[in-house]
Design a protein around this motif. Structure first.
Motif, PDB file in Angstrom:
ATOM      1  N   ALA A  27       4.724   4.969   5.557  1.00  0.00           N
ATOM      2  CA  ALA A  27       4.869   5.897   6.683  1.00  0.00           C
ATOM      3  C   ALA A  27       5.840   7.021   6.327  1.00  0.00           C
ATOM      4  N   GLY A  28       5.702   8.146   7.013  1.00  0.00           N
ATOM      5  CA  GLY A  28       6.612   9.268   6.811  1.00  0.00           C
ATOM      6  C   GLY A  28       6.375  10.035   5.537  1.00  0.00           C
ATOM      7  N   ALA A  29       5.181   9.891   4.955  1.00  0.00           N
ATOM      8  CA  ALA A  29       4.906  10.539   3.666  1.00  0.00           C
ATOM      9  C   ALA A  29       4.102  11.822   3.864  1.00  0.00           C
ATOM     10  N   HIS A  30       4.309  12.766   2.959  1.00  0.00           N
ATOM     11  CA  HIS A  30       3.407  13.906   2.796  1.00  0.00           C
ATOM     12  C   HIS A  30       2.859  13.863   1.382  1.00  0.00           C
ATOM     13  N   ASN A  31       3.757  13.865   0.410  1.00  0.00           N
ATOM     14  CA  ASN A  31       3.393  13.675  -0.990  1.00  0.00           C
ATOM     15  C   ASN A  31       3.634  12.207  -1.327  1.00  0.00           C
ATOM     16  N   LEU A  32       2.594  11.484  -1.681  1.00  0.00           N
ATOM     17  CA  LEU A  32       2.735  10.055  -1.937  1.00  0.00           C
ATOM     18  C   LEU A  32       3.587   9.748  -3.164  1.00  0.00           C
ATOM     19  N   ARG A  33       3.887  10.772  -3.963  1.00  0.00           N
ATOM     20  CA  ARG A  33       4.767  10.567  -5.118  1.00  0.00           C
ATOM     21  C   ARG A  33       6.232  10.630  -4.727  1.00  0.00           C
ATOM     22  N   ASP A  34       6.496  10.976  -3.473  1.00  0.00           N
ATOM     23  CA  ASP A  34       7.863  11.061  -2.966  1.00  0.00           C
ATOM     24  C   ASP A  34       8.349   9.659  -2.620  1.00  0.00           C
ATOM     25  N   THR A  35       9.418   9.233  -3.233  1.00  0.00           N
ATOM     26  CA  THR A  35       9.927   7.873  -3.033  1.00  0.00           C
ATOM     27  C   THR A  35      10.746   7.724  -1.749  1.00  0.00           C
ATOM     28  N   LYS A  36      10.895   8.806  -0.978  1.00  0.00           N
ATOM     29  CA  LYS A  36      11.696   8.735   0.240  1.00  0.00           C
ATOM     30  C   LYS A  36      10.922   8.188   1.441  1.00  0.00           C
ATOM     31  N   SER A  37       9.629   8.015   1.296  1.00  0.00           N
ATOM     32  CA  SER A  37       8.835   7.501   2.405  1.00  0.00           C
ATOM     33  C   SER A  37       9.162   6.025   2.655  1.00  0.00           C
ATOM     34  N   VAL A  38       8.738   5.527   3.805  1.00  0.00           N
ATOM     35  CA  VAL A  38       9.063   4.165   4.242  1.00  0.00           C
ATOM     36  C   VAL A  38       7.898   3.232   3.944  1.00  0.00           C
ATOM     37  N   ARG A  39       8.169   2.145   3.231  1.00  0.00           N
ATOM     38  CA  ARG A  39       7.149   1.158   2.893  1.00  0.00           C
ATOM     39  C   ARG A  39       7.380  -0.101   3.726  1.00  0.00           C
ATOM     40  N   ILE A  40       6.322  -0.574   4.390  1.00  0.00           N
ATOM     41  CA  ILE A  40       6.441  -1.724   5.278  1.00  0.00           C
ATOM     42  C   ILE A  40       5.286  -2.686   5.007  1.00  0.00           C
ATOM     43  N   GLY A  41       5.598  -3.961   4.953  1.00  0.00           N
ATOM     44  CA  GLY A  41       4.568  -4.969   4.770  1.00  0.00           C
ATOM     45  C   GLY A  41       3.781  -5.206   6.046  1.00  0.00           C
ATOM     46  N   VAL A  42       2.661  -5.890   5.897  1.00  0.00           N
ATOM     47  CA  VAL A  42       1.799  -6.213   7.036  1.00  0.00           C
ATOM     48  C   VAL A  42       1.858  -7.712   7.286  1.00  0.00           C
ATOM     49  N   SER A  43       2.135  -8.106   8.526  1.00  0.00           N
ATOM     50  CA  SER A  43       2.230  -9.530   8.847  1.00  0.00           C
ATOM     51  C   SER A  43       0.926 -10.091   9.400  1.00  0.00           C
ATOM     52  N   SER A  44       0.098  -9.240  10.039  1.00  0.00           N
ATOM     53  CA  SER A  44      -1.167  -9.713  10.603  1.00  0.00           C
ATOM     54  C   SER A  44      -2.251  -8.656  10.427  1.00  0.00           C
ATOM     55  N   TYR A  45      -3.449  -9.125  10.051  1.00  0.00           N
ATOM     56  CA  TYR A  45      -4.622  -8.267   9.925  1.00  0.00           C
ATOM     57  C   TYR A  45      -5.632  -8.738  10.973  1.00  0.00           C
ATOM     58  N   VAL A  46      -5.958  -7.894  11.924  1.00  0.00           N
ATOM     59  CA  VAL A  46      -6.883  -8.295  12.985  1.00  0.00           C
ATOM     60  C   VAL A  46      -8.090  -7.371  12.962  1.00  0.00           C
ATOM     61  N   LYS A  47      -9.195  -7.853  12.382  1.00  0.00           N
ATOM     62  CA  LYS A  47     -10.437  -7.097  12.382  1.00  0.00           C
ATOM     63  C   LYS A  47     -11.186  -7.376  13.684  1.00  0.00           C
ATOM     64  N   HIS A  48     -11.950  -6.402  14.130  1.00  0.00           N
ATOM     65  CA  HIS A  48     -12.772  -6.667  15.308  1.00  0.00           C
ATOM     66  C   HIS A  48     -13.775  -7.763  14.968  1.00  0.00           C
ATOM     67  N   PRO A  49     -13.970  -8.721  15.868  1.00  0.00           N
ATOM     68  CA  PRO A  49     -14.830  -9.874  15.546  1.00  0.00           C
ATOM     69  C   PRO A  49     -16.287  -9.532  15.260  1.00  0.00           C
ATOM     70  N   SER A  50     -16.768  -8.356  15.678  1.00  0.00           N
ATOM     71  CA  SER A  50     -18.166  -8.015  15.418  1.00  0.00           C
ATOM     72  C   SER A  50     -18.384  -7.415  14.034  1.00  0.00           C
ATOM     73  N   TYR A  51     -17.290  -7.146  13.299  1.00  0.00           N
ATOM     74  CA  TYR A  51     -17.442  -6.509  11.993  1.00  0.00           C
ATOM     75  C   TYR A  51     -17.954  -7.505  10.958  1.00  0.00           C
ATOM     76  N   LYS A  52     -18.985  -7.095  10.210  1.00  0.00           N
ATOM     77  CA  LYS A  52     -19.523  -7.900   9.115  1.00  0.00           C
ATOM     78  C   LYS A  52     -19.790  -6.972   7.932  1.00  0.00           C
ATOM     79  N   PRO A  53     -19.185  -7.260   6.779  1.00  0.00           N
ATOM     80  CA  PRO A  53     -19.332  -6.374   5.611  1.00  0.00           C
ATOM     81  C   PRO A  53     -20.659  -6.582   4.887  1.00  0.00           C
ATOM     82  N   VAL A  54     -21.755  -6.196   5.524  1.00  0.00           N
ATOM     83  CA  VAL A  54     -23.078  -6.347   4.915  1.00  0.00           C
ATOM     84  C   VAL A  54     -23.489  -5.016   4.292  1.00  0.00           C
ATOM     85  N   PRO A  55     -23.715  -4.958   2.971  1.00  0.00           N
ATOM     86  CA  PRO A  55     -24.091  -3.695   2.317  1.00  0.00           C
ATOM     87  C   PRO A  55     -25.364  -3.098   2.902  1.00  0.00           C
TER      88      PRO A  55
END
Length: 254
Positions: free
Chosen positions: A78-106
């Protein structure tokens, strides 16, 4: 005979099968003014940009469900413009909630291509990190509405990812046109599409379609063979179609 052949071809067009790319920088765009879109986040895997996303609160990010195929760990920047800038804030993800109707069918329609990420800790909101509004009620966005997209994806079909945030203006297309052009891949009740001189490319998935000051869509897919193909509009998951689910997920953590 030529006229008859053309008429037959026209009648078949809605039924033709198109290939879709579900990891749709910005083509024919311009560099965004640094931190003018403080809600934008880069979603990264193994230290590399993978998808876009956007903050809807100090602890929740919305992105596309297909941005986490498999079990790989994602990190939000978060807080990035240039992704090479090390001043941006990096945060981990504790939960991933996909919508239940999503199915990755090609090569099939991907309803429910929306995911909520709960951050490991609340991010400190400031001038470079802010949330964006989402719709408060269901509804359609009128054809021709001026909107915009942004991301760190590829600058062209076979180009490299952009280290700087790029943006482009687009206009909302008539939903019936979107359904006709994308045929079976398009679910009209929960998708919308746009067209414009600029548009999304690989690496822009999950970023917001912004109309006014509100995120109304989540970048979902576009033409597999040509980014921002003028004949196949970019498709977004319509946020207003998922409001009850979004509120249920975010409220469940309070």
């Amino acid at each position: 005979m030529i006229i008859i052949s053309l008429l037959l071809l026209g009648s078949l067009l809605p039924h033709l099968s198109f290939s879709a790319s579900v990891n749709v920088g910005i083509v024919n765009g311009t560099e965004a003014r640094p931190h003018s879109r403080p809600y934008m986040v880069s979603i990264q895997q193994y230290g590399r940009h993978k998808c876009g996303g956007f903050l809807i609160s100090d602890q929740f990010v919305i992105t596309a469900a297909h941005c986490r195929e498999g079990t790989g760990t994602l990190t939000v920047v978060a807080g990035a413009h240039n992704l090479r800038d090390t001043k941006s804030v990096r945060i981990g993800v504790s939960s991933y909630v996909k919508h239940p109707s999503y199915k990755p069918v090609p090569e099939e329609a991907k309803p429910g291509d929306i995911m909520i990420l709960k951050l490991e800790k609340k991010v400190e909101l400031n001038s470079n990190i802010k949330k964006i509004l989402i719709p408060t009620a269901p509804g359609e966005i009128k054809k021709g509405t001026d909107c915009s997209v942004a991301g760190w994806g590829r600058l062209d079909t076979n180009a490299a990812l952009s280290p700087k945030l790029m943006e482009a203006d687009v206009k909302v297309r008539l939903n019936a046109d979107c359904a006709r052009l994308w045929a079976r891949l398009y679910v009209a009740s929960e998708m919308m599409c746009t067209h414009g001189h600029g548009g999304s490319c690989d690496g822009d998935s999950g970023g917001p379609l912004v109309c006014g000051n509100t995120a109304v869509g989540v970048t979902s897919f576009g033409c597999k063979d040509k980014c921002n193909d003028p004949n196949l509009p970019e498709v977004y998951t319509k946020i207003s179609a998922f409001l009850p689910w979004i509120h249920n997920v975010t409220n469940s953590y309070n």
